[in-house]
Structures are given as structure tokens and as C-alpha cells.
Design a protein around this motif. Sequence first.
Motif, PDB file in Angstrom:
ATOM      1  N   VAL A   5       0.964  -1.175  -0.015  1.00  0.00           N
ATOM      2  CA  VAL A   5       0.049  -0.017  -0.056  1.00  0.00           C
ATOM      3  C   VAL A   5       0.874   1.312  -0.029  1.00  0.00           C
ATOM      4  O   VAL A   5       2.065   1.408   0.795  1.00  0.00           O
ATOM      5  N   PRO A   6       0.413   2.105  -0.891  1.00  0.00           N
ATOM      6  CA  PRO A   6       1.401   3.584  -0.730  1.00  0.00           C
ATOM      7  C   PRO A   6       1.270   4.031   0.651  1.00  0.00           C
ATOM      8  O   PRO A   6       0.445   3.973   1.139  1.00  0.00           O
ATOM      9  N   PRO A   8       1.161   7.129   1.706  1.00  0.00           N
ATOM     10  CA  PRO A   8       0.446   8.265   1.904  1.00  0.00           C
ATOM     11  C   PRO A   8      -1.059   7.561   2.085  1.00  0.00           C
ATOM     12  O   PRO A   8      -1.705   8.216   2.976  1.00  0.00           O
ATOM     13  N   LEU A   9      -1.652   6.702   1.450  1.00  0.00           N
ATOM     14  CA  LEU A   9      -2.942   5.826   1.754  1.00  0.00           C
ATOM     15  C   LEU A   9      -2.998   5.226   3.115  1.00  0.00           C
ATOM     16  O   LEU A   9      -4.051   5.266   3.951  1.00  0.00           O
ATOM     17  N   LEU A  10      -1.667   4.596   3.474  1.00  0.00           N
ATOM     18  CA  LEU A  10      -1.836   3.991   4.912  1.00  0.00           C
ATOM     19  C   LEU A  10      -1.963   5.008   5.934  1.00  0.00           C
ATOM     20  O   LEU A  10      -2.634   4.893   6.787  1.00  0.00           O
ATOM     21  N   LEU A  12      -3.324   7.840   5.566  1.00  0.00           N
ATOM     22  CA  LEU A  12      -4.584   8.447   5.609  1.00  0.00           C
ATOM     23  C   LEU A  12      -5.618   7.537   6.493  1.00  0.00           C
ATOM     24  O   LEU A  12      -6.426   8.217   6.810  1.00  0.00           O
ATOM     25  N   ASP A  13      -5.379   6.274   5.901  1.00  0.00           N
ATOM     26  CA  ASP A  13      -6.515   5.275   6.890  1.00  0.00           C
ATOM     27  C   ASP A  13      -6.168   5.535   8.521  1.00  0.00           C
ATOM     28  O   ASP A  13      -7.164   5.258   9.132  1.00  0.00           O
ATOM     29  N   ARG A  65      -6.863  -1.719   4.649  1.00  0.00           N
ATOM     30  CA  ARG A  65      -6.361  -1.702   3.074  1.00  0.00           C
ATOM     31  C   ARG A  65      -5.087  -2.196   3.030  1.00  0.00           C
ATOM     32  O   ARG A  65      -4.490  -3.143   2.263  1.00  0.00           O
ATOM     33  N   ALA A 102     -13.571  -2.887   2.576  1.00  0.00           N
ATOM     34  CA  ALA A 102     -12.175  -3.183   2.163  1.00  0.00           C
ATOM     35  C   ALA A 102     -12.054  -4.754   1.901  1.00  0.00           C
ATOM     36  O   ALA A 102     -11.208  -5.006   0.871  1.00  0.00           O
ATOM     37  N   TRP A 106     -10.550  -5.498  -1.782  1.00  0.00           N
ATOM     38  CA  TRP A 106      -9.214  -5.798  -2.010  1.00  0.00           C
ATOM     39  C   TRP A 106      -8.617  -7.040  -1.430  1.00  0.00           C
ATOM     40  O   TRP A 106      -7.540  -7.431  -1.469  1.00  0.00           O
ATOM     41  N   TRP A 173     -16.554  -1.771  -6.363  1.00  0.00           N
ATOM     42  CA  TRP A 173     -15.133  -1.241  -6.375  1.00  0.00           C
ATOM     43  C   TRP A 173     -14.354  -2.052  -7.148  1.00  0.00           C
ATOM     44  O   TRP A 173     -13.366  -1.740  -7.556  1.00  0.00           O
ATOM     45  N   ARG A 177     -11.992  -1.447 -10.318  1.00  0.00           N
ATOM     46  CA  ARG A 177     -10.676  -1.534 -10.396  1.00  0.00           C
ATOM     47  C   ARG A 177     -10.107  -2.517 -11.396  1.00  0.00           C
ATOM     48  O   ARG A 177      -9.114  -2.331 -12.092  1.00  0.00           O
TER      49      ARG A 177
END
Length: 403
Positions: A5-6, A8-10, A12-13, A65, A102, A106, A173, A177
Amino acid sequence: MIRRVPVPLLVLDIIGALIGLAITVPLTLLMIAPSPSGWITDSGWGTTLYIVVSVLLWGAAAIVRFSPPLALAIAWAAAILQMGVGLWPVIANIAIFGVLFAVGAWGSRRLMWLGGASAVAGGVLAGVYVPLLQQIGMPPSSDAALQMLIFGLLTGSTVLFSLALSWGAGLLWRSVRQSRETREAQLRAEAKAAEEQERVSIARDMHDVVAHSLAVVIAQADGARYAAASHPEMAQEALGTIATTARGALSDVRMLLTQLRHRQGDGPQPTLADLETLFAQVRRAGIEPRVTVDPMPPGEPPGAIQLAVYRILQEALTNALRHGAGDVDVRLSWLPDRVDIEVRNTVTGAAAPTGGGHGLVGMRERAQLVGGTLVAGRNAGIFTVTAALPIGSAAHAGSGGSP
């Protein structure tokens, strides 16, 4: 278990989970009723357990995520703890919706179906647990049992619908994707195929130009070398032919390199009007092309057909220069629906070109690009190239590609 996971996304979560925890814990402490489990109320552990359950639920949402299986396991552990000690459903339980989303979006295929089963199990447990929790300490009666059944059905169906909706949104989603990834892969494959086709086209043009020009230059150079001693004027003429042919080849190569640099197939291309120049080059190289055109072209043939005719004749005459002995017979028949090409020359020994050469492959590709056919072979010391190129819808369809 773990997904890439990038960062920034981690982050953010995690920030979103912390915000959810900071909002729902105070609201939970303000809204909770006294726990029906007497030992919790008496021991003073009720508030602490509500906080623990909230932390577990939002902790699962923070890593959902990054690790959907672990997040689902933590969410189930929090739910079991909550029901095991008799705690009421609280606002922090909304984190379960994010976990199910999620898992559907995912998670692996097996985990995805585990998420669906969790949504169904959650609805059933809610429909049983909440009415039982409400009836603790109340006297049993037939009316209370009926109310408990109705309340359980309503609660269970509502919770089941909400959980299934979250899980279904994750599936949607997931589908979006996967469709996007499939489309991107398709576009990459199409771009790669287009680039490969462009390279093949330019390589074919390069071979046609360079091979023919070099064949003329070699023939003239050999003649000039032998004529230099006894016929100097013929040597000078041959050198002039070499210079003219080399300049023309250099111009053609520059044009092809420009097309390669700018990745475009347009630009000046040979036409039927350039055939006389081609025949003149062959004559200067020492071979006389006996050309017959019968019948004549009915009007102006399509540009793709003109280019194909020129390149096929160019390569066939190049082969005659390199491998032939004597003059060459060239015949063009411009029929209403097609043009027939025939090039015949005598070959000696094992000097005839074989089917594996780049020139013969290029001629066949030229014919196929405009929907035609080409056959080349040797029979009784005569090497013959015959082609049939359609003039009409097939030719126009073939003219869409890069020449």
C-alpha cells in the motif's frame, strides 16, 4: 496477509481511524445505558471495555487496506468480546462497515466470500443478540416473546442489509478496479503491438531502399572496375550512376529516419510515376527490364496499391540484379478489380533467393497489407515472382496502416 500500500494511503487510513475513534468514544460514553451484565457494572469495567472494543474496531479500520484478513479477524474479535461481556452496540461499530467494504474491494477471492459470510452472520447475530440483551431482567410473557421475535427480525434484517450493502459496495469497487486494470493492460498491449508494427514497417522500407540501392551500386562498381583500364568513359558513367543512386538512397533513408523519430507513417512515398526512375537505375546497372503494361491502369489507383507495386517491383528487380543472369521480364496487368504483377528472370546454379530471405518476406508482407497475395519460386532455371493486389474495398482497407 499483507498488501503493498502506498505510504500516503496507509497514513490516511490511520489518521481517519484516529479521528473516528476520537469522535465515537466520547459519544459512546455519553449514550451508553447501564450494562445488563451485573458483574461488569459492579466491578466498574463497563467503560473500560467499551473503550477497548472501540479501539479494536477502529484499529481494524486503520489497517484494513494494508491487511484485510487481519482487519477482519480483529473486527470479529471485537464483536465477540462485545457480545461476550454483554455490551450494547455503540457508534464505534460503524467501523465494521469499512472493514467489510475493504474485504470486498481488496481481499483475496477466499477472503471476499468470507466477508460476505461475515455480513450474513453479523445480521443473524444482531437479530438474536440485541433482543436478548433487551429482555434481560424483564419478566417473561407471551407478548414479550412476540415483541422480541418481531424486534429481532427487524434488527437482524436492518443490520444484515447494512452489512451486505457495505460488502457489495466493496465488490463494485473491486469490479471497477479490475476493469480499469484490464483496460490499461489492453492499452499497453495495443501500444506495444502498434510500435512493433511500426518497427516492422520501417525495417521493411529500409530493406527495400538500401538493398536495391546497394545492389545497383555494387553492380556499377564492379563494372567500373573492369572498364577502368580499357573504357575510362564507361567507368566515369558508372561512377556517376553510383553517386546518383547513393544520393537517392541517402534521401530515402533520411526520410525513413524522420518518420521513425516522429513516429508517423505519412510523408512522401513512391508512386507509379517513379517506376521509370527505378527501371532506369536497373538499366544503368547492366540489366534491361522488358516492361509490359497491358491493360493500362483504369484511372488513378489508390496510394497504398501504388506503393505496394513499386516496392514489390523494386525488391524483385533487386533480386534479379543480385542473383539473376540476363534481362528481366516485367508484366503489369491493371484489371478492373486487381493488378497482377509478374517478374521473371533467369538464374544460374544455386544463386536463386530462398523463401527465408528478408526481401521475399517483405514482398509478401507488402501484398498482404493491401489484401493481396504473392508467390515466388524457381522452376527450370527461371525465378518468378507473381502477385495479385485487389483494387477496391480490400485495397482501401489495407491502406489504413502505416506503409
